[in-house]
Design an enzyme around this catalytic site. Sequence first.
Site, PDB file in Angstrom:
ATOM      1  CG  ASP A  33       2.186   7.589  31.563  1.00 34.78           C
ATOM      2  OD1 ASP A  33       1.089   7.987  31.132  1.00 34.78           O
ATOM      3  OD2 ASP A  33       2.342   6.520  32.174  1.00 34.78           O
ATOM      4  CG  ASP A 215       1.386   3.366  34.189  1.00 32.13           C
ATOM      5  OD1 ASP A 215       0.197   3.604  34.422  1.00 32.13           O
ATOM      6  OD2 ASP A 215       2.154   4.209  33.678  1.00 32.13           O
TER       7      ASP A 215
HETATM    8  C1  0HT Z   1      -4.342   6.094  25.223  1.00 34.24           C
HETATM    9  C2  0HT Z   1      -4.794   6.341  26.596  1.00 34.24           C
HETATM   10  C3  0HT Z   1      -3.804   5.890  27.610  1.00 34.24           C
HETATM   11  C4  0HT Z   1      -3.060   4.683  27.042  1.00 34.24           C
HETATM   12  C5  0HT Z   1      -4.447   5.555  28.937  1.00 34.24           C
HETATM   13  N1  0HT Z   1      -3.477   4.884  29.781  1.00 34.24           N
HETATM   14  C6  0HT Z   1      -3.722   4.834  31.054  1.00 34.24           C
HETATM   15  O1  0HT Z   1      -4.666   5.363  31.590  1.00 34.24           O
HETATM   16  C7  0HT Z   1      -2.699   4.016  31.844  1.00 34.24           C
HETATM   17  N2  0HT Z   1      -1.701   4.835  32.534  1.00 34.24           N
HETATM   18  C8  0HT Z   1      -2.228   5.845  33.327  1.00 34.24           C
HETATM   19  C9  0HT Z   1      -1.249   6.961  33.312  1.00 34.24           C
HETATM   20  O2  0HT Z   1       0.024   6.472  33.754  1.00 34.24           O
HETATM   21  C10 0HT Z   1      -1.722   8.071  34.228  1.00 34.24           C
HETATM   22  N3  0HT Z   1      -1.719   7.585  35.630  1.00 34.24           N
HETATM   23  C11 0HT Z   1      -0.809   9.280  34.072  1.00 34.24           C
HETATM   24  C12 0HT Z   1      -1.329  10.430  34.919  1.00 34.24           C
HETATM   25  C13 0HT Z   1      -0.353  11.569  34.893  1.00 34.24           C
HETATM   26  C14 0HT Z   1      -2.680  10.843  34.436  1.00 34.24           C
HETATM   27  C15 0HT Z   1      -3.491   3.167  32.822  1.00 34.24           C
HETATM   28  C16 0HT Z   1      -4.400   2.233  31.989  1.00 34.24           C
HETATM   29  C17 0HT Z   1      -2.526   2.318  33.629  1.00 34.24           C
HETATM   30  C18 0HT Z   1      -5.652   4.622  28.728  1.00 34.24           C
HETATM   31  O3  0HT Z   1      -5.507   3.428  28.675  1.00 34.24           O
HETATM   32  N4  0HT Z   1      -6.821   5.249  28.738  1.00 34.24           N
HETATM   33  C19 0HT Z   1      -8.071   4.473  28.621  1.00 34.24           C
HETATM   34  C20 0HT Z   1      -9.015   4.963  29.708  1.00 34.24           C
HETATM   35  C21 0HT Z   1      -8.986   4.061  30.875  1.00 34.24           C
HETATM   36  C22 0HT Z   1      -7.834   3.360  31.243  1.00 34.24           C
HETATM   37  C23 0HT Z   1      -7.850   2.528  32.353  1.00 34.24           C
HETATM   38  C24 0HT Z   1      -9.005   2.359  33.082  1.00 34.24           C
HETATM   39  C25 0HT Z   1     -10.172   3.054  32.691  1.00 34.24           C
HETATM   40  C26 0HT Z   1     -10.155   3.895  31.588  1.00 34.24           C
HETATM   41  C27 0HT Z   1      -8.660   4.763  27.273  1.00 34.24           C
HETATM   42  O4  0HT Z   1      -8.775   5.897  26.895  1.00 34.24           O
HETATM   43  O5  0HT Z   1      -8.980   3.667  26.556  1.00 34.24           O
HETATM   44  C28 0HT Z   1      -9.399   3.938  25.242  1.00 34.24           C
END
Ligand code: 0HT
Length: 327
Positions: A33, A215
Site C-alpha cells: 500500500d 496509491d
Molecule cells: C496514516 C494513515 C494512512 C496514511 C491513511 N492513508 C489512507 O487512508 C490512504 N490510503 C488508503 C489505503 O490505501 C487503504 N485504501 C488501504 C485499504 C486496505 C484499507 C488514503 C488517504 C488514500 C490516512 O491518511 N488516514 C487518515 C484518515 C483519512 C484519510 C483519507 C480520508 C479521510 C480520512 C488519517 O488517519 O489521517 C490522520
Amino acid sequence: CQTGEVAADPQLYDQSYLSPVTIGNSELMLDFDTGSADLWCFSTESPAAQSAGHGLYNPSTGTELDGAFWDITYGDQSAASGNVFADKVVVGGVTATKQAVEAATSVSYEFTEDVASDGLLGLAFSSINTILPQPQTTFFDTVRNSLAKAVFTVDLKKGAAGSYTFGYIDSSKYSGAITYVPVNTANGFWQFTADGYSAGGSDSSTGRGGVAIADTGTSLLYLPASVAKAYYSGIQGATFDFRQGGYTIPCSATPPDFNVAIGGKTFTVPGSYINYAPLRAGSSTCFGGIQADTGIGFSIFGDVFLKAVYAVFDDSGSSPRLGFAAQ
Ligand SMILES: CC[C@H](C)[C@H](NC(=O)[C@@H](NC[C@H](O)[C@@H](N)CC(C)C)C(C)C)C(=O)N[C@@H](Cc1ccccc1)C(=O)OC
C-alpha cells in the site's frame, strides 16, 4: 546490493492485489500500500473472532519493541491497532533483518471479512508511520541503502498477476520512455501534480489537473468532482447513485477511454477498466472505476489508473520522484 521481485496477485474485480511476504517463519499474503506507511499483519495475538481464516504472524520469532504501539485509520474508515516486534522480513528475496512488524491486536470488520489479506505492507513515506512513541521505517526505507538502486516499481494488471520490484527498473515491462515528475512528501504520500484530463479519442478536455497521490492500496481512481461529472455525462445510463455512494453505469456500457496528462505526456486508461464491477453478483448495474475525490483533499490514483501504466517510485536522487510509462 539487493534486488527482488514479487508477484502482485489480483483479488476479485482487482479490488486489491496481494503479495507473499516471509515474516519470521510465516509466509503471509500482504496488500502492498503506497498510500500508508505501516507494515501490519494478523497475529497469534489477534482475537480469534477477528482473525478466523487469516494467516497469522507468530511474534515468538521477533523481539518486542517495549512500550511501542500502533493505531491506524484509513480513508475508508477501516482501522487496526496493536503492538510491535522487530523481526526478519523477506520480499522477493530482499531481506530486512530487523523490520518493525506491527502485530494486530484489534482490526475492524473490513479486514476480518477480507480473508485473503493477512495485512498491509506500507510503502508511503515513513513520516506517516503510526507507531508511538517512536515511528519506525517502512520496509522500503529499512532496506533502501542495501538496494542496488533506491527504487521500487509497480506493474499491476487488469485481472492478471502483476509484480513489484525492489532495487531495479525492468525495461521489459514498459514501452517508450519513463516520464518523471517531482514528488511532494509533505503529507507522507507519493504526491504529484496531474496536468489535465480528457475523455475519449477527442481531446474533449474534462478539466484542469490538480494534486494527486499514487496509491496501490486504493482500488479506484478518485478525481475532481467536475472531471468525474463530465466523464460520466458522456455515458448513456450513467448516474450518481447516492445510496451506492458514487457513479454507476449499465454493465453493458462501453465507457470511453480516459486520458491523463502527467509531465507533458498522456497516459490512457482503457474505458473497460472504468466499467469496474457489478454492484452485487448478477446485477446489471456496475460501479464506475472513476469517482469524485470530494472531501479527500487530493485526487487518488488507485489501481484503476496504476494497472494501465508502469510506475517507478524513485527515492534514489536528491528528492523523490515518480515515473510513469505505458505498459
Ligand atoms: C496514516 C494513515 C494512512 C496514511 C491513511 N492513508 C489512507 O487512508 C490512504 N490510503 C488508503 C489505503 O490505501 C487503504 N485504501 C488501504 C485499504 C486496505 C484499507 C488514503 C488517504 C488514500 C490516512 O491518511 N488516514 C487518515 C484518515 C483519512 C484519510 C483519507 C480520508 C479521510 C480520512 C488519517 O488517519 O489521517 C490522520
